[in-house]
Design a protein around this motif. Structure first.
Motif, PDB file in Angstrom:
ATOM      1  N   PRO A   1       0.820  -1.219   0.000  1.00 28.89           N
ATOM      2  CA  PRO A   1       0.000   0.000   0.000  1.00 28.89           C
ATOM      3  C   PRO A   1       0.852   1.267   0.000  1.00 28.89           C
ATOM      4  CG  PRO A   1       0.087  -0.885   2.211  1.00 28.89           C
ATOM      5  CD  PRO A   1       0.841  -1.865   1.342  1.00 28.89           C
ATOM      6  N   VAL A   2       1.790   1.347  -0.930  1.00 32.77           N
ATOM      7  CA  VAL A   2       2.695   2.480  -1.025  1.00 32.77           C
ATOM      8  C   VAL A   2       2.813   2.915  -2.481  1.00 32.77           C
ATOM      9  CG1 VAL A   2       4.017   1.556   0.917  1.00 32.77           C
ATOM     10  CG2 VAL A   2       4.859   1.215  -1.394  1.00 32.77           C
ATOM     11  N   PHE A   3       3.161   4.182  -2.682  1.00 33.30           N
ATOM     12  CA  PHE A   3       3.653   4.612  -3.988  1.00 33.30           C
ATOM     13  C   PHE A   3       4.860   5.512  -3.759  1.00 33.30           C
ATOM     14  CE2 PHE A   3       0.372   7.754  -2.925  1.00 33.30           C
ATOM     15  CZ  PHE A   3       0.990   8.966  -3.209  1.00 33.30           C
ATOM     16  N   SER A   4       5.763   5.502  -4.712  1.00 31.10           N
ATOM     17  CA  SER A   4       7.042   6.178  -4.544  1.00 31.10           C
ATOM     18  C   SER A   4       7.293   7.090  -5.733  1.00 31.10           C
ATOM     19  CB  SER A   4       8.174   5.149  -4.429  1.00 31.10           C
ATOM     20  OG  SER A   4       7.885   4.191  -3.423  1.00 31.10           O
ATOM     21  N   ILE A   5       7.808   8.277  -5.453  1.00 29.69           N
ATOM     22  CA  ILE A   5       7.991   9.301  -6.476  1.00 29.69           C
ATOM     23  C   ILE A   5       9.470   9.569  -6.700  1.00 29.69           C
ATOM     24  CG2 ILE A   5       7.526  11.689  -7.116  1.00 29.69           C
ATOM     25  CD1 ILE A   5       5.066  11.558  -5.263  1.00 29.69           C
ATOM     26  N   TYR A   6       9.879   9.465  -7.957  1.00 29.74           N
ATOM     27  CA  TYR A   6      11.241   9.817  -8.364  1.00 29.74           C
ATOM     28  C   TYR A   6      11.117  10.883  -9.445  1.00 29.74           C
ATOM     29  CZ  TYR A   6      15.785   9.400 -10.709  1.00 29.74           C
ATOM     30  OH  TYR A   6      17.004   9.663 -11.300  1.00 29.74           O
ATOM     31  N   SER A   7      11.606  12.072  -9.186  1.00 30.40           N
ATOM     32  CA  SER A   7      11.517  13.140 -10.181  1.00 30.40           C
ATOM     33  C   SER A   7      12.869  13.791 -10.372  1.00 30.40           C
ATOM     34  CB  SER A   7      10.464  14.181  -9.779  1.00 30.40           C
ATOM     35  OG  SER A   7      10.826  14.829  -8.578  1.00 30.40           O
ATOM     36  N   GLN A   8      13.159  14.078 -11.626  1.00 29.76           N
ATOM     37  CA  GLN A   8      14.346  14.816 -12.005  1.00 29.76           C
ATOM     38  C   GLN A   8      13.921  15.901 -12.987  1.00 29.76           C
ATOM     39  OE1 GLN A   8      17.832  14.009 -10.781  1.00 29.76           O
ATOM     40  NE2 GLN A   8      16.244  13.397  -9.330  1.00 29.76           N
ATOM     41  N   HIS A   9      14.877  16.661 -13.510  1.00 26.31           N
ATOM     42  CA  HIS A   9      14.525  17.730 -14.436  1.00 26.31           C
ATOM     43  C   HIS A   9      13.893  17.149 -15.695  1.00 26.31           C
ATOM     44  CE1 HIS A   9      14.639  21.603 -16.351  1.00 26.31           C
ATOM     45  NE2 HIS A   9      15.335  21.131 -17.362  1.00 26.31           N
ATOM     46  N   ASN A  10      12.640  17.498 -15.931  1.00 20.60           N
ATOM     47  CA  ASN A  10      11.889  17.060 -17.117  1.00 20.60           C
ATOM     48  C   ASN A  10      11.725  15.551 -17.220  1.00 20.60           C
ATOM     49  OD1 ASN A  10      11.435  19.675 -18.039  1.00 20.60           O
ATOM     50  ND2 ASN A  10      13.354  19.732 -19.181  1.00 20.60           N
ATOM     51  N   ALA A  11      11.820  14.835 -16.119  1.00 23.90           N
ATOM     52  CA  ALA A  11      11.645  13.383 -16.158  1.00 23.90           C
ATOM     53  C   ALA A  11      11.234  12.893 -14.778  1.00 23.90           C
ATOM     54  CB  ALA A  11      12.930  12.686 -16.607  1.00 23.90           C
ATOM     55  N   GLY A  12      10.730  11.673 -14.730  1.00 21.44           N
ATOM     56  CA  GLY A  12      10.368  11.107 -13.441  1.00 21.44           C
ATOM     57  C   GLY A  12       9.558   9.850 -13.603  1.00 21.44           C
ATOM     58  N   GLU A  13       9.241   9.230 -12.455  1.00 24.46           N
ATOM     59  CA  GLU A  13       8.398   8.045 -12.471  1.00 24.46           C
ATOM     60  C   GLU A  13       7.723   7.901 -11.116  1.00 24.46           C
ATOM     61  OE1 GLU A  13      11.168   4.878 -13.275  1.00 24.46           O
ATOM     62  OE2 GLU A  13      11.478   4.473 -11.148  1.00 24.46           O
ATOM     63  N   ILE A  14       6.586   7.196 -11.133  1.00 24.71           N
ATOM     64  CA  ILE A  14       5.910   6.832  -9.892  1.00 24.71           C
ATOM     65  C   ILE A  14       5.819   5.318  -9.853  1.00 24.71           C
ATOM     66  CG2 ILE A  14       3.807   6.989  -8.524  1.00 24.71           C
ATOM     67  CD1 ILE A  14       3.240   9.650  -9.769  1.00 24.71           C
ATOM     68  N   ASP A  15       6.282   4.736  -8.771  1.00 30.61           N
ATOM     69  CA  ASP A  15       6.178   3.287  -8.562  1.00 30.61           C
ATOM     70  C   ASP A  15       4.967   3.030  -7.678  1.00 30.61           C
ATOM     71  OD1 ASP A  15       8.654   2.272  -9.863  1.00 30.61           O
ATOM     72  OD2 ASP A  15       9.626   3.557  -8.387  1.00 30.61           O
TER      73      ASP A  15
END
Length: 315
Positions: A148-162
């Motif tokens: 029951p988690v989601f994780s955010i990875y963001s960089q300049h003009n890019a990213g993802e959510i797990d």
């Protein structure tokens, strides 16, 4: 402020209609632009036609009228009809059944020309304007995620959510958890924030993937920028300062419980105001807040940390 941030693709209905949406931890509803919106605000957006989806069901209130959604994002707002439909994301790896969505027939002018066609709220249930389950809660209840988690990875003009897990390749060291202190927002208590000669004590901070900047109340933002030589208000809530002065500044340090988070000075501003300008846009802005001691931590904060939102660790 209207929602601004990273967006990605989802599909709604059967057959699928595709939309780019902001994945927004600062709201809890799902909406996309409706084909019933005929204003110029909607001209540049893809539009959802629920009549073309054979998996769509209208939401009805007790008087058998269509239920509606109204969401206020500060200076931006939308109104729409509520219904239920299948929502797919992550290239079809996650398919939410009967998710409550709104097709928005009225949008404020703040959304004109925006590159996205709706918002996918990742806030908590208490923030839902529709009074229905937010989509991540639906994922959990429908056993669509491993955890029951989601994780955010963001960089300049890019990213993802797990969704449903943590990608350990995206960070070094160990994750430090702080308590969530609200039933609506992903919010943490800040014991202190230090920047140059300024010290702020006992603040609350909302983690908001739908905002670009770190947003403070007007008094805090003014005190913060007093520590930056040449800083000035732009009159619209944003601030700017001479780009050359970045090299003279120390980091911003945030302390919450046993956790200390540090953002270096060269991550606390955006690009120059224009191609010929010597002034840079500050990563800190101001606006009127519901409670005076609250801040909003947008992407200027998030791009420095791998951020995990864990429903099991809510207070």
């Amino acid at each position: 402020m209207t929602r601004k941030g990273y967006y990605g693709e989802i599909s709604i209905g059967t057959p699928a209609q595709k939309f780019n949406v902001i994945f927004d931890t600062g709201s809890s509803d799902v909406w996309v632009v409706s084909n019933k919106c005929q204003s110029d605000i909607c001209d540049s957006h893809r539009k959802f036609d629920h009549h073309q989806s054979n998996s769509y069901n209208s939401e009805k209130d007790e008087d058998d009228d269509e239920d509606t959604l109204s969401v206020d994002y500060g200076t931006g707002s939308v109104q729409g009809h509520l219904g239920k439909d299948k929502v797919s994301l992550a290239d079809g790896q996650i398919v939410i059944q009967e998710q409550v969505i709104a097709d928005a027939y009225t949008l404020s002018r703040d959304f004109i020309g925006s590159p996205f066609h709706g918002i996918f709220g990742l806030g908590l249930a208490g923030l839902s304007s529709s009074q229905h389950d937010p989509p991540f809660l639906s994922m959990i209840e429908q056993n669509l995620v491993e955890q029951p988690v989601f994780s955010i990875y963001s960089q300049h003009n890019a990213g993802e959510i797990d969704f449903g897990g943590i990608d350990k390749d995206r960070f070094e060291g160990e994750i430090s958890y702080v308590d969530n202190i609200d039933s609506s927002y992903w919010m943490m208590a800040i014991d202190s924030m230090e920047f140059e000669d300024q010290s702020f004590q006992d603040r609350k901070a909302i983690i908001d993937s739908g905002s670009t900047l770190i947003i403070m109340n007007k008094n805090d933002a003014s005190l913060y920028h007093q520590s930056i030589p040449g800083a000035m208000s732009n009159g619209d809530g944003t601030w700017s300062f001479p780009c050359k002065n970045v090299n003279t500044l120390g980091p911003l340090t945030i302390k919450s419980g046993d956790t200390t988070l540090t953002i270096p000075a060269d991550k606390l501003f955006l690009t120059p105001m224009s191609a010929t300008s010597k002034n840079c846009l500050s990563g800190i802005s101001d606006q009127e807040m519901e409670t005076e001691n609250s801040w909003i931590l947008g992407d200027v904060f998030l791009k420095n940390f791998y951020t995990v939102c864990d429903t099991m660790k809510e207070e």
